[in-house]
Scaffold this active site. Structure first.
Site, PDB file in Angstrom:
ATOM      1  N   SER A 152     -10.027 -15.846  55.678  1.00  0.00           N
ATOM      2  CA  SER A 152      -9.540 -17.218  55.653  1.00  0.00           C
ATOM      3  C   SER A 152      -8.056 -17.249  55.285  1.00  0.00           C
ATOM      4  O   SER A 152      -7.231 -16.677  55.992  1.00  0.00           O
ATOM      5  CB  SER A 152     -10.389 -18.045  54.693  1.00  0.00           C
ATOM      6  OG  SER A 152     -10.146 -19.418  54.842  1.00  0.00           O
ATOM      7  N   ASP A 251     -16.666 -22.729  63.151  1.00  0.00           N
ATOM      8  CA  ASP A 251     -15.530 -22.734  62.238  1.00  0.00           C
ATOM      9  C   ASP A 251     -14.374 -23.477  62.891  1.00  0.00           C
ATOM     10  O   ASP A 251     -14.013 -23.181  64.036  1.00  0.00           O
ATOM     11  CB  ASP A 251     -15.126 -21.279  61.949  1.00  0.00           C
ATOM     12  CG  ASP A 251     -13.997 -21.149  60.937  1.00  0.00           C
ATOM     13  OD1 ASP A 251     -13.429 -22.176  60.520  1.00  0.00           O
ATOM     14  OD2 ASP A 251     -13.679 -20.006  60.570  1.00  0.00           O
ATOM     15  N   HIS A 281     -17.740 -20.870  58.691  1.00  0.00           N
ATOM     16  CA  HIS A 281     -16.605 -20.391  57.913  1.00  0.00           C
ATOM     17  C   HIS A 281     -17.068 -20.065  56.498  1.00  0.00           C
ATOM     18  O   HIS A 281     -17.803 -20.823  55.873  1.00  0.00           O
ATOM     19  CB  HIS A 281     -15.516 -21.461  57.854  1.00  0.00           C
ATOM     20  CG  HIS A 281     -14.268 -20.989  57.184  1.00  0.00           C
ATOM     21  ND1 HIS A 281     -13.238 -20.397  57.872  1.00  0.00           N
ATOM     22  CD2 HIS A 281     -13.881 -21.002  55.873  1.00  0.00           C
ATOM     23  CE1 HIS A 281     -12.276 -20.064  57.025  1.00  0.00           C
ATOM     24  NE2 HIS A 281     -12.645 -20.419  55.804  1.00  0.00           N
TER      25      HIS A 281
END
Length: 313
Positions: A152, A251, A281
């Site tokens: 991320s 995501d 995610h």
């Protein structure tokens, strides 16, 4: 393929501390069971260290699998939107990574927003990687066996460090692993990426929350065009490490991460892009009992042990 309810619950359990007050008793029991999967003993050793840079120290934690000294090293930058996340919170993830890959893992506790705006985080990450590359005798791993990685926001930082390394000319990682990275600066309805609209409101990470994180992270609007803030803003994608990009089907960051892989490929780099079906995610933070997590580690292990040309999918 539908999102598995168990994954959704597990990620909510890891993301929210008040879930027990808002969900049913049966759901609460499921949350406790999922959290329990993150416990248990793993065969690894840890050491804490600091890298000094200007007027502050950057804490790092080193994870070594089992009793044998690995000949490969992963330098890992944690996620959580540049505003949260710590090396303590990523202990289990990094321990799993060390044992699943057989590599030493160095977890970096970079400075967080909003107390420290961009470029504090990428500068901290760069300084740690630089220290390791310029002093390979410290961890006794050759430079060609060092990989930068992150999930991320941490994937964003890994990509930024590779761009910084090329631009500054002090070192260049052989490989980078970007797990559902943020690579673009606009996550509003004006985004050119369909996944922001398709996945930006129905799942745990929303487009609004991404915008909120970025507002806290940026120091000025000029940052939005800085490739160390948003790697897709780069005008030069050449001379980058061999790259593995792993994305999640549901995501909002999926399409921009995959586009970054395509840009790297077009610039002549070796790139592999893999989308994990049915994943949200944040799934990498779950224990390896989840199929998607095991698949992610399989891809990482194959990538670390592969020679030759990669490919974009």
């Amino acid at each position: 393929m539908a999102v598995k309810r168990l994954m959704r619950v597990a990620l909510r359990a890891l993301s929210y501390t008040d879930i027990g007050e808002k969900e049913s008793e049966r759901l609460h029991r499921t949350v406790i069971r999922i959290r329990g999967l993150h416990l248990g003993k793993l065969p690894y050793q840890t050491w804490d260290h600091v890298v000094s840079y200007e007027n502050h120290d950057i804490p790092v934690r080193i994870f070594a699998p089992g009793e044998n000294r690995p000949d490969s090293l992963l330098i890992f930058f944690h996620g959580s939107g540049w505003v949260a996340g710590t090396i303590d919170g990523y202990n289990r993830i990094c321990a799993n990574m060390a044992n699943m890959t057989g590599s030493t893992v160095v977890s970096v506790d970079y400075r967080l927003a909003p107390e420290y705006h961009f470029p504090a985080a990428p500068e901290d990450c760069y300084r740690v990687v630089r220290e390791i590359f310029l002093h390979t005798e410290l961890l006794k791993v050759p430079a060609e066996k060092i990989t930068v990685a992150g999930d991320s926001a941490g994937g964003n930082l890994a990509a930024a460090v590779s761009l910084m390394a090329r631009d500054r000319g002090e070192f260049l990682p052989e490989r980078q692993i970007l797990i559902y990275p943020s690579t673009y600066s606009d996550h509003t309805t004006k985004s050119p990426y369909a996944s922001v609209r398709d996945n930006g409101s129905k799942y745990l990470l929303t487009s609004k929350s991404i915008c909120d994180y970025m507002k806290l992270y940026q120091a000025s609007d000029e940052d939005l065009q800085n490739p160390y803030f948003a790697p897709l803003a780069s005008k030069d994608f050449s001379r980058q490490p061999k790259t593995l990009i792993i994305t999640a089907e549901y995501d909002p960051l999926r399409d921009e991460a995959e586009d970054y892989g395509q840009r790297l490929k077009e610039a002549g780099n070796e790139v592999e892009v893999r989308r994990i079906p049915g994943a949200l995610h944040g799934f990498f933070s779950l224990p390896p009992v989840f199929r998607q997590v095991r698949e992610c580690y399989r891809l990482i292990d194959d990538f670390l042990n592969r020679e030759g040309e990669g490919k974009a999918l």
